[in-house]
Design a protein around this motif. Structure first.
Motif, PDB file in Angstrom:
ATOM      1  N   SER A  16       0.377  -0.664  -0.032  1.00  0.00           N
ATOM      2  CA  SER A  16       0.101  -0.321  -0.222  1.00  0.00           C
ATOM      3  C   SER A  16       0.443   0.947  -0.236  1.00  0.00           C
ATOM      4  O   SER A  16       1.526   1.237   0.138  1.00  0.00           O
ATOM      5  CB  SER A  16      -1.053  -0.468   1.308  1.00  0.00           C
ATOM      6  OG  SER A  16      -1.489  -1.177   1.243  1.00  0.00           O
ATOM      7  N   LEU A  17       0.462   2.243  -0.821  1.00  0.00           N
ATOM      8  CA  LEU A  17       0.885   3.779   0.267  1.00  0.00           C
ATOM      9  C   LEU A  17      -0.458   4.837  -0.128  1.00  0.00           C
ATOM     10  O   LEU A  17      -1.095   4.102  -0.261  1.00  0.00           O
ATOM     11  CB  LEU A  17       1.544   4.000  -1.693  1.00  0.00           C
ATOM     12  CG  LEU A  17       2.914   3.366  -1.846  1.00  0.00           C
ATOM     13  CD1 LEU A  17       3.750   4.099  -2.875  1.00  0.00           C
ATOM     14  CD2 LEU A  17       4.155   4.229  -0.397  1.00  0.00           C
ATOM     15  N   ARG A  18      -0.010   5.919   0.365  1.00  0.00           N
ATOM     16  CA  ARG A  18      -0.559   6.896   0.392  1.00  0.00           C
ATOM     17  C   ARG A  18      -0.679   8.188   0.152  1.00  0.00           C
ATOM     18  O   ARG A  18       0.795   8.339   0.432  1.00  0.00           O
ATOM     19  CB  ARG A  18      -1.030   6.878   1.871  1.00  0.00           C
ATOM     20  CG  ARG A  18      -2.873   7.844   2.304  1.00  0.00           C
ATOM     21  CD  ARG A  18      -2.816   8.625   3.839  1.00  0.00           C
ATOM     22  NE  ARG A  18      -3.544   9.001   4.392  1.00  0.00           N
ATOM     23  CZ  ARG A  18      -3.768   9.749   5.274  1.00  0.00           C
ATOM     24  NH1 ARG A  18      -3.014  10.171   5.655  1.00  0.00           N
ATOM     25  NH2 ARG A  18      -4.986  10.561   5.378  1.00  0.00           N
ATOM     26  N   LEU A  19      -1.360   8.213  -0.738  1.00  0.00           N
ATOM     27  CA  LEU A  19      -0.352   9.987  -2.028  1.00  0.00           C
ATOM     28  C   LEU A  19      -1.421  10.938  -1.067  1.00  0.00           C
ATOM     29  O   LEU A  19      -2.194  11.073  -0.338  1.00  0.00           O
ATOM     30  CB  LEU A  19      -0.567   9.752  -3.248  1.00  0.00           C
ATOM     31  CG  LEU A  19      -0.072   8.731  -3.761  1.00  0.00           C
ATOM     32  CD1 LEU A  19      -0.584   9.095  -5.684  1.00  0.00           C
ATOM     33  CD2 LEU A  19       1.291   8.552  -3.626  1.00  0.00           C
ATOM     34  N   SER A  20      -0.388  12.392  -0.798  1.00  0.00           N
ATOM     35  CA  SER A  20      -1.332  13.686   0.384  1.00  0.00           C
ATOM     36  C   SER A  20      -0.959  14.270  -1.006  1.00  0.00           C
ATOM     37  O   SER A  20      -0.509  14.692  -1.918  1.00  0.00           O
ATOM     38  CB  SER A  20      -0.499  13.810   0.877  1.00  0.00           C
ATOM     39  OG  SER A  20      -0.908  12.882   1.951  1.00  0.00           O
ATOM     40  N   CYS A  21      -1.587  15.775  -1.184  1.00  0.00           N
ATOM     41  CA  CYS A  21      -2.177  16.444  -1.978  1.00  0.00           C
ATOM     42  C   CYS A  21      -1.740  17.756  -1.419  1.00  0.00           C
ATOM     43  O   CYS A  21      -3.153  17.721  -0.715  1.00  0.00           O
ATOM     44  CB  CYS A  21      -2.699  16.457  -2.941  1.00  0.00           C
ATOM     45  SG  CYS A  21      -2.535  17.999  -4.128  1.00  0.00           S
ATOM     46  N   VAL A  22      -1.188  18.844  -1.169  1.00  0.00           N
ATOM     47  CA  VAL A  22      -1.441  20.353  -0.456  1.00  0.00           C
ATOM     48  C   VAL A  22      -1.611  21.556  -1.939  1.00  0.00           C
ATOM     49  O   VAL A  22      -0.981  21.653  -2.623  1.00  0.00           O
ATOM     50  CB  VAL A  22      -0.838  20.102   0.564  1.00  0.00           C
ATOM     51  CG1 VAL A  22      -1.193  21.982   1.500  1.00  0.00           C
ATOM     52  CG2 VAL A  22      -0.457  19.481   1.406  1.00  0.00           C
ATOM     53  N   ALA A  23      -2.875  21.975  -1.472  1.00  0.00           N
ATOM     54  CA  ALA A  23      -2.916  22.759  -2.640  1.00  0.00           C
ATOM     55  C   ALA A  23      -3.046  24.570  -1.611  1.00  0.00           C
ATOM     56  O   ALA A  23      -3.507  24.281  -0.526  1.00  0.00           O
ATOM     57  CB  ALA A  23      -4.527  23.140  -3.197  1.00  0.00           C
ATOM     58  N   SER A  24      -2.990  25.308  -2.564  1.00  0.00           N
ATOM     59  CA  SER A  24      -2.702  26.676  -2.046  1.00  0.00           C
ATOM     60  C   SER A  24      -3.029  27.692  -2.649  1.00  0.00           C
ATOM     61  O   SER A  24      -3.115  26.788  -4.357  1.00  0.00           O
ATOM     62  CB  SER A  24      -1.198  26.810  -1.490  1.00  0.00           C
ATOM     63  OG  SER A  24       0.006  26.783  -2.308  1.00  0.00           O
ATOM     64  N   GLY A  25      -3.613  28.846  -2.829  1.00  0.00           N
ATOM     65  CA  GLY A  25      -3.738  29.755  -3.551  1.00  0.00           C
ATOM     66  C   GLY A  25      -4.945  29.410  -4.383  1.00  0.00           C
ATOM     67  O   GLY A  25      -5.915  29.642  -5.626  1.00  0.00           O
ATOM     68  N   ASP A  75      -9.437  16.779   3.252  1.00  0.00           N
ATOM     69  CA  ASP A  75      -9.631  17.364   4.728  1.00  0.00           C
ATOM     70  C   ASP A  75     -10.022  19.032   4.173  1.00  0.00           C
ATOM     71  O   ASP A  75      -8.300  19.078   3.995  1.00  0.00           O
ATOM     72  CB  ASP A  75      -8.394  17.136   5.879  1.00  0.00           C
ATOM     73  CG  ASP A  75      -8.581  17.956   6.853  1.00  0.00           C
ATOM     74  OD1 ASP A  75      -9.329  18.431   7.092  1.00  0.00           O
ATOM     75  OD2 ASP A  75      -8.058  16.592   7.315  1.00  0.00           O
ATOM     76  N   ASN A  76     -10.251  19.359   4.177  1.00  0.00           N
ATOM     77  CA  ASN A  76     -10.252  20.502   3.505  1.00  0.00           C
ATOM     78  C   ASN A  76      -9.852  21.738   5.074  1.00  0.00           C
ATOM     79  O   ASN A  76      -9.924  23.020   4.585  1.00  0.00           O
ATOM     80  CB  ASN A  76     -11.697  21.015   3.557  1.00  0.00           C
ATOM     81  CG  ASN A  76     -12.922  20.448   2.657  1.00  0.00           C
ATOM     82  OD1 ASN A  76     -12.138  20.211   1.606  1.00  0.00           O
ATOM     83  ND2 ASN A  76     -13.859  21.086   2.243  1.00  0.00           N
ATOM     84  N   ALA A  77      -9.375  21.239   6.259  1.00  0.00           N
ATOM     85  CA  ALA A  77      -9.317  22.194   7.032  1.00  0.00           C
ATOM     86  C   ALA A  77      -7.321  22.416   7.087  1.00  0.00           C
ATOM     87  O   ALA A  77      -6.427  22.712   6.882  1.00  0.00           O
ATOM     88  CB  ALA A  77      -9.156  21.610   8.378  1.00  0.00           C
ATOM     89  N   LYS A  78      -7.019  21.090   5.798  1.00  0.00           N
ATOM     90  CA  LYS A  78      -5.555  20.906   5.835  1.00  0.00           C
ATOM     91  C   LYS A  78      -5.009  21.304   3.818  1.00  0.00           C
ATOM     92  O   LYS A  78      -4.068  21.042   3.203  1.00  0.00           O
ATOM     93  CB  LYS A  78      -4.965  19.771   6.038  1.00  0.00           C
ATOM     94  CG  LYS A  78      -4.753  19.135   7.431  1.00  0.00           C
ATOM     95  CD  LYS A  78      -4.694  18.290   8.169  1.00  0.00           C
ATOM     96  CE  LYS A  78      -4.453  17.765   9.301  1.00  0.00           C
ATOM     97  NZ  LYS A  78      -3.335  16.273   9.786  1.00  0.00           N
ATOM     98  N   ASN A  79      -6.248  21.617   3.734  1.00  0.00           N
ATOM     99  CA  ASN A  79      -6.558  21.866   1.607  1.00  0.00           C
ATOM    100  C   ASN A  79      -5.598  21.219   1.634  1.00  0.00           C
ATOM    101  O   ASN A  79      -5.190  21.463   0.683  1.00  0.00           O
ATOM    102  CB  ASN A  79      -5.569  22.939   2.191  1.00  0.00           C
ATOM    103  CG  ASN A  79      -6.170  24.733   1.962  1.00  0.00           C
ATOM    104  OD1 ASN A  79      -6.870  24.795   2.968  1.00  0.00           O
ATOM    105  ND2 ASN A  79      -5.423  25.521   1.731  1.00  0.00           N
ATOM    106  N   THR A  80      -5.778  19.371   2.097  1.00  0.00           N
ATOM    107  CA  THR A  80      -4.808  18.193   1.271  1.00  0.00           C
ATOM    108  C   THR A  80      -6.577  17.431   0.771  1.00  0.00           C
ATOM    109  O   THR A  80      -6.998  17.109   1.424  1.00  0.00           O
ATOM    110  CB  THR A  80      -4.620  17.740   2.606  1.00  0.00           C
ATOM    111  OG1 THR A  80      -3.472  18.783   3.353  1.00  0.00           O
ATOM    112  CG2 THR A  80      -3.459  16.554   1.829  1.00  0.00           C
TER     113      THR A  80
END
Length: 117
Positions: A16-25, A75-80
């Motif tokens: 398994s793997l867990r990808l994350s993506c953090v958004a800004s702007g 997770d909208n609180a983390k923009n992720t």
């Protein structure tokens, strides 16, 4: 707008793997998000998408090739936005991108490589 993916790597089949993506702007909570992937020599493939609706009404959808193995969440609180990938197969090997939108992708991240071997 900046989308920064992380979490890729080299794993064996079945792992398994867990990808994350953090958004800004962007106002993240207002945007549908997706994960797409591109394997060498192949076209971009949409993998999974999640709507911007409040959690009670939020919907996720998946490509048939990953249904039952991958889970998209946010997770909208983390923009992720996340992509949990289980029971990985060699055919999941690709560069995975986080994108804004479900069917029309307005912004892309730089990608994170997933290799299953």
């Amino acid at each position: 707008v900046q989308l920064v993916e992380s979490g890729g790597g080299l794993v064996q089949p079945g792992e398994s793997l867990r990808l994350s993506c953090v958004a800004s702007g962007i106002t993240f909570s207002r945007h549908d998000m997706s994960w797409v992937r591109q394997a060498p020599g192949k076209e971009v493939e949409w993998v999974a998408g999640i709507t911007s609706l409040p959690s009670l009404f939020r919907a996720a959808s998946y490509a048939d090739s990953v249904k039952g193995r991958f889970t998209i969440s946010r997770d909208n609180a983390k923009n992720t936005v996340y992509l949990q990938m289980n029971s990985l197969k060699s055919e999941d090997t690709a560069l995975y991108y986080c994108v804004v939108g479900l069917t029309r992708w307005s912004y892309w991240g730089q990608g994170t490589q997933v290799t299953v071997s």
